[in-house]
Design an enzyme around this catalytic site. Structure first.
Site, PDB file in Angstrom:
ATOM      1  N   LYS A   1       2.431   4.472   1.460  1.00  0.00           N
ATOM      2  CA  LYS A   1       2.595   4.981   2.826  1.00  0.00           C
ATOM      3  C   LYS A   1       2.168   6.441   2.789  1.00  0.00           C
ATOM      4  CE  LYS A   1       5.736   4.965   6.750  1.00  0.00           C
ATOM      5  NZ  LYS A   1       5.368   6.267   7.281  1.00  0.00           N
TER       6      LYS A   1
ATOM      7  N   TYR B   1      -6.835   1.564   6.535  1.00  0.00           N
ATOM      8  CA  TYR B   1      -5.958   0.476   6.105  1.00  0.00           C
ATOM      9  C   TYR B   1      -5.794  -0.667   7.086  1.00  0.00           C
ATOM     10  CZ  TYR B   1      -2.714   3.680   8.494  1.00  0.00           C
ATOM     11  OH  TYR B   1      -2.112   4.533   9.384  1.00  0.00           O
TER      12      TYR B   1
ATOM     13  N   ASP C   1       1.297  10.166   3.857  1.00  0.00           N
ATOM     14  CA  ASP C   1       1.974  11.085   4.755  1.00  0.00           C
ATOM     15  C   ASP C   1       0.949  11.964   5.473  1.00  0.00           C
ATOM     16  OD1 ASP C   1       4.013  12.263   6.058  1.00  0.00           O
ATOM     17  OD2 ASP C   1       4.760  13.413   4.350  1.00  0.00           O
TER      18      ASP C   1
ATOM     19  N   CYS D   1      10.817  46.444  14.874  1.00  0.00           N
ATOM     20  CA  CYS D   1      10.331  46.036  13.560  1.00  0.00           C
ATOM     21  C   CYS D   1      11.320  46.483  12.478  1.00  0.00           C
ATOM     22  CB  CYS D   1       8.967  46.661  13.310  1.00  0.00           C
ATOM     23  SG  CYS D   1       8.390  46.477  11.623  1.00  0.00           S
TER      24      CYS D   1
ATOM     25  N   CYS E   1       3.077  51.249  10.082  1.00  0.00           N
ATOM     26  CA  CYS E   1       4.271  50.517   9.662  1.00  0.00           C
ATOM     27  C   CYS E   1       4.210  50.342   8.145  1.00  0.00           C
ATOM     28  CB  CYS E   1       4.305  49.157  10.358  1.00  0.00           C
ATOM     29  SG  CYS E   1       5.519  48.022   9.669  1.00  0.00           S
TER      30      CYS E   1
ATOM     31  N   GLU F   1       0.852  -1.193   0.000  1.00  0.00           N
ATOM     32  CA  GLU F   1       0.000   0.000   0.000  1.00  0.00           C
ATOM     33  C   GLU F   1       0.882   1.235   0.000  1.00  0.00           C
ATOM     34  OE1 GLU F   1      -2.140  -0.324   3.703  1.00  0.00           O
ATOM     35  OE2 GLU F   1      -2.682  -2.392   3.284  1.00  0.00           O
TER      36      GLU F   1
ATOM     37  N   CYS G   1       9.534  49.493  10.427  1.00  0.00           N
ATOM     38  CA  CYS G   1       9.198  50.805  10.982  1.00  0.00           C
ATOM     39  C   CYS G   1       9.974  51.138  12.254  1.00  0.00           C
ATOM     40  CB  CYS G   1       7.700  50.911  11.246  1.00  0.00           C
ATOM     41  SG  CYS G   1       7.146  49.874  12.604  1.00  0.00           S
TER      42      CYS G   1
ATOM     43  N   LYS H   1      10.725   3.365   2.105  1.00  0.00           N
ATOM     44  CA  LYS H   1      10.492   4.786   1.803  1.00  0.00           C
ATOM     45  C   LYS H   1      11.122   5.228   0.490  1.00  0.00           C
ATOM     46  CE  LYS H   1      10.175   6.947   6.233  1.00  0.00           C
ATOM     47  NZ  LYS H   1       9.919   8.311   6.633  1.00  0.00           N
TER      48      LYS H   1
ATOM     49  N   CYS I   1       4.782  43.193  15.166  1.00  0.00           N
ATOM     50  CA  CYS I   1       4.916  44.640  15.214  1.00  0.00           C
ATOM     51  C   CYS I   1       3.513  45.183  15.373  1.00  0.00           C
ATOM     52  CB  CYS I   1       5.531  45.155  13.904  1.00  0.00           C
ATOM     53  SG  CYS I   1       5.255  46.907  13.630  1.00  0.00           S
TER      54      CYS I   1
END
Ligand code: IVH
Length: 682
Positions: free
Chosen positions: A118, A229, A120, A413, A435, A116, A416, A319, A429
């Protein structure tokens, strides 16, 4: 609609539920829908309507009941019936050695396998009692997981009732993988960006985050999917499957979606070939897979082979090579987002990652850098999933020279210079639109296609902000031709085009305007919901958290962020400015524009006969009266008006001409041919 008796309703409800379940099965499990989405929606709508009329007929397994549980304070712990193991990973030679060991231990010449993909994602365990979904849990440490029953319930591919395609056991415990499809993930990330939130690194993180929301409503908003599964436990009169291959078929017959790429292999060579084949189609799949799983098919063999503490001895994961590349971090920069969030970004020595040159990768936030101990000068692994923003995965410690420098988030920041505050994992910020970085991002969002749709403005906006000509959003509507002509590469024509685009954007309507304001957590869809519920900006601004949460799709977090946004004096003032500058702030739904309004016609119209005018008003939800009274909202005055005109004047009822009438209908007024009111007033 005709009144239905309770008995009739009950029958119809049962019929609708079983039809909806059948269509879910056709759509999710078999991938062969028989009806259109619209037809499906109609079935759901009818069911919802009937359940509203007869609330006592609602059952927790009804397809309408996926969302509705209140937010949890925390997740309860649940013990798994059997430990949820993980898998050993193997390379090619190790897979061959695995096959040899298995045969030797079983004392047989040949063993068949199920292979099957795998997936993720995140593994979860689901419990069905007498065919009804009763519980769902995360894997946790394998022995104990977290109770996420209500979150899993929101996943549409999870049946709340098992199909009787096969005898349904008294108790069934199954395991599967919750994933987010790559396309949905990208879409979702776009939304996050639009809301001013941090995008997520990959579909797996997105799925994990979605499953762990305390409020199931928020899980429901995220597009999750699942593949089953494994049968962990089976209890009942009828015999349980005896092989993995049979188990997959049984799952399917119960309506539990299995992965279509699973395959039955008689030899280990077949499993190796399967690995290569899956790797070659990996990039064409709708979801992420990171390898294949090879499982001994017969459960009796599985039992004989047994388990180690954390992994079974009857299965391995083989894998794929990683999608990562190695490169060096030259420096770490900081980006300021629309809502002021500071995101550290690794500036990389350019490197090819699966065919794309990458020179910047996100480091997410300060905690991520600390956790992975990422330093300037480090050699790192960089990965990319789908079209997603590249991400620094890990540091290659062996390549450290000692010259690497640690990075600290700035306390001012970078755009700014004002003080940065820490909020959980994020640095922000807080100087808002004063800003320049936040202002630029906000205006870019404001003028973007799905917001106010002011085309051709992006680069110009940057310049205008830099030159101080735009200090707030409303300044857009104050721009003069000369302001633009002073900019490089601006000629008469292009200045006029931009100004006309800006002028037109005043009439995009309330929904787009709400979205354009960039209220945190308010994407396009939520903006539309708000507009059609509140109709005017004023009503929305006055809405309480409770009123907002009364909209089924709006959770506490979003409601709070809306209330907070309008509580800010600066935001309220800005909206006032926009209003004064002529930006429309009302919502008109098609077929709803004249809802509740009463019209009277006098005189003849150029574009309508009396009947046509009446029909047009009624189509938009208004009514037409024959005589002028105080209840009348508009008197439409045509050529040679009669006594109604006088009467309207006496009563002070609002009078409009044909052109204005057309506007109310939402049609474009013709540019000529309609005379001004004053021209035919006797
Ligand atoms: S079987 C004892 N099958 O991989 C058997 N697992 O490393 C263990 N996974 O935690 C599970 N696709 O999250 C199995 N087709 C598949 C799988 C799969 C993905 C994940 C699962 C598990 C991890 C094990």
């Amino acid at each position: 609609m005709q009144r239905m008796s309770r008995e009739e309703a009950k029958k119809r409800i049962e019929h609708l539920r079983s039809e909806i379940r059948r269509h879910n099965y056709l759509y999710y499990v078999l991938n062969k829908p028989e009806i259109s989405d619209a037809e499906y929606d109609r079935l759901m709508e009818e069911l919802r309507h009937l359940e509203e009329m007869f609330p006592d007929l609602i059952t927790p397994d009804s397809p309408t009941q996926r969302v509705g549980a209140p937010p949890a304070k925390e997740f309860k712990k649940v013990r798994h019936v059997r430990p949820m193991l993980s898998l050993d990973t193997a390379k090619r030679e190790e897979v061959i050695a695995f096959d040899r060991r298995v045969k030797k231990e079983l004392g047989v010449d040949s063993v068949d396998y199920v292979v099957e993909p795998k997936l993720d994602g995140l593994s979860v365990e689901l419990v069905y009692e007498n065919g009804r979904y009763v519980r769902g849990a995360t894997r946790g440490d394998g022995v104990e997981g977290e109770d996420i029953t209500e979150n899993i319930r929101t996943i549409k591919a999870v049946p709340l009732v098992l199909r009787h395609g096969r005898e349904v056991p008294d108790m069934l415990v199954v395991r599967g993988e919750v994933i987010m499809n790559i396309r949905d993930f990208e879409e979702f990330n776009k939304e996050l960006l639009e809301r001013g939130e941090e995008p997520l690194a990959n579909p797996r993180n997105a799925a994990a985050g979605a499953l762990r929301r305390l409020d199931p409503k928020e899980t429901a908003e995220r597009p999750l999917d699942i593949f089953f599964y494994e049968i962990m436990h089976h209890e009942g009169e009828h015999p349980a499957p005896e092989t993995q291959w049979e188990a997959l078929h049984a799952l399917k017959e119960w309506g539990l979606k299995i992965n279509p790429h699973a395959k039955h292999c008689k030899t280990i060579d077949c499993t190796l070939a399967y690995h290569d084949e899956m790797e070659s189609i990996r990039d064409r799949l709708e979801y992420e897979i990171d390898g294949i799983v090879i499982k001994v098919n017969r459960f009796e063999y599985q039992r004989r082979l047994g388990e180690k503490t954390r992994s079974p001895r009857w299965a391995v994961a083989y894998k794929f090579p990683p999608r990562e590349s190695e490169t060096q971090i030259m420096d770490i920069g900081v980006q300021v987002g629309r809502t002021g969030v500071l995101t550290p970004v690794a500036l990389l020595k350019p490197v090819d990652v699966k065919g794309v040159t990458v020179s910047r990768a996100t480091l997410h936030n300060a905690d991520y850098i600390k956790e992975k101990d990422i330093r300037i000068g480090d050699w790192v692994k960089v990965a990319r999933a789908g079209d997603v923003i590249p991400e620094v995965m890990e540091v290659i410690r062996e390549r450290r020279t000692g010259k690497e420098r640690t990075f600290t988030m700035p306390d001012r920041c970078p755009s700014c210079g004002s003080q940065v505050v820490r909020e959980g994992a994020y640095f922000r910020c807080t100087s808002g639109l004063s800003c320049p970085a936040q202002l630029k991002r906000s205006i870019e969002h404001f003028i973007s296609k799905n917001a106010m749709d002011i085309q051709g403005g992006r680069k110009t906006v940057e310049l205008l902000v830099e030159r101080g000509l735009i200090r707030r959003i409303s300044d857009l509507y104050r721009l003069k031709k000369q302001d633009l002509l002073d900019l490089p590469r601006f000629a008469e024509k292009s200045a006029e085009n931009l100004l006309s685009a800006i002028a037109q954007s005043r009439h995009r309507g309330l929904a787009r305007l709400i979205y354009a304001l960039g209220i945190p957590n308010v994407g396009e869809y939520t903006a539309h919901l708000l507009a059609s519920r509140f109709k005017t900006m004023d009503a929305l601004m006055k809405a309480t958290k409770e009123e907002l949460m009364a909209i089924p799709e709006i959770g506490p977090e979003t409601a709070e962020s809306i209330v907070n946004f309008f509580a800010e004096k600066r935001n309220r003032e800005e909206i006032e400015e926009l209003r004064k500058l002529g930006v429309e702030m009302t919502h008109e739904e098609e077929g709803d524009r004249l809802k509740g309004k009463v019209f009277v016609f006098t005189g003849s119209l150029e574009h309508f006969s009396r009947d046509e005018a009446k029909e047009a008003v009624e189509r938009e939800g208004g009514t037409v009266s024959n005589s002028v009274g105080k209840n009348v909202d508009y008197v439409v005055v045509g050529e040679k008006p009669g006594s109604k005109y006088k009467r309207a004047q006496e009563l002070g009822v609002k009078m409009i001409n044909e052109q204005e009438f057309l506007k109310l209908l939402g049609r474009k007024p013709p540019s000529h041919g309609v005379k001004r009111l004053s021209e035919f007033i006797p």
